[in-house]
Structure formats: structure tokens, C-alpha cells
Design an enzyme around this catalytic site. Structure first.
Site, PDB file in Angstrom:
ATOM      1  N   ARG A  28      45.357  38.369  43.163  1.00  0.00           N
ATOM      2  CA  ARG A  28      44.854  38.842  41.872  1.00  0.00           C
ATOM      3  C   ARG A  28      45.625  40.062  41.372  1.00  0.00           C
ATOM      4  O   ARG A  28      45.953  40.152  40.188  1.00  0.00           O
ATOM      5  CB  ARG A  28      43.354  39.136  41.944  1.00  0.00           C
ATOM      6  CG  ARG A  28      42.523  37.872  42.127  1.00  0.00           C
ATOM      7  CD  ARG A  28      41.051  38.181  42.299  1.00  0.00           C
ATOM      8  NE  ARG A  28      40.860  39.034  43.468  1.00  0.00           N
ATOM      9  CZ  ARG A  28      39.830  39.847  43.657  1.00  0.00           C
ATOM     10  NH1 ARG A  28      38.877  39.937  42.771  1.00  0.00           N
ATOM     11  NH2 ARG A  28      39.732  40.565  44.750  1.00  0.00           N
ATOM     12  N   ASN A  46      38.553  35.489  41.886  1.00  0.00           N
ATOM     13  CA  ASN A  46      38.341  34.599  43.022  1.00  0.00           C
ATOM     14  C   ASN A  46      37.129  33.727  42.726  1.00  0.00           C
ATOM     15  O   ASN A  46      36.135  34.208  42.184  1.00  0.00           O
ATOM     16  CB  ASN A  46      38.052  35.394  44.300  1.00  0.00           C
ATOM     17  CG  ASN A  46      39.280  36.055  44.871  1.00  0.00           C
ATOM     18  OD1 ASN A  46      40.406  35.658  44.601  1.00  0.00           O
ATOM     19  ND2 ASN A  46      39.076  37.083  45.676  1.00  0.00           N
TER      20      ASN A  46
END
Length: 99
Positions: A28, A46
Site C-alpha cells: 500500500r 487491504n
């Protein structure tokens, strides 16, 4: 209206689901860094099934470059595949990491 639309540049939006070893490996943060460099807006998060979902919006070429980046991810990740879905732009002009 986002800057791209204000400048007469078409904006596109893609939802990208990334499969593989993509959680717990800095995916990320790497995506957020790439988004900043490429000038796209959106989010990355996520998901409970172990995948990562990126919602990417901006000029078509920048969004395509971001998708190519997501196909690889950081060196610590292993991307097994991605799914890309087209969506209507929402005017996102910043990129953030969520969930």
C-alpha cells in the site's frame, strides 16, 4: 471538478484488485508513492480475502502507468494477478492509504 477535468483532459477511474503475497509487504505504501509520482488520485486498501484493492483515478495515461506499477508492486511482494474494473470518475484528486 478536478484539475484534469478543468484542463479539458479526460479523467478515467479503475478499480484494481491485486492477488498474491501483497499484504504485510509494504504494497500500500509503495502504491501511494507511485500514485504521488504519477499524479493519480484514489485509495488503496487491504481486503479481508488477502488481496489489495486500488481505486485509481486521473488522466488515462497516468492511470495505465499506475496499473502497470500495481502489476509488479514492491520487490517484497509477489503479484499473481490483477483484475481491473472500469468505473465512473468521482473527482478524486489525492491518493490515500485506507484499511
Amino acid at each position: 471538478m478536478n484539475d484534469a477535468a478543468a484542463d479539458g483532459i479526460e479523467s478515467v477511474r479503475r478499480i484494481v484488485r491485486v492477488r498474491g503475497r501483497v499484504q504485510g509487504v509494504g504494497f500500500r505504501m509503495d502504491a501511494a508513492s507511485a500514485a504521488s509520482r504519477l499524479g493519480v488520485g484514489g485509495t488503496v486498501r487491504n481486503l479481508l480475502d488477502g488481496t489489495v484493492e486500488a481505486d485509481v483515478e486521473g488522466p488515462p495515461e497516468a492511470v495505465e502507468s499506475m496499473i502497470e506499477h500495481l502489476r509488479k508492486g514492491p520487490s517484497s511482494a509477489r503479484v499473481d494477478g490483477i483484475d481491473v474494473r472500469r468505473e465512473a470518475p468521482r473527482g478524486a484528486d489525492s491518493f490515500r492509504v485506507t484499511g
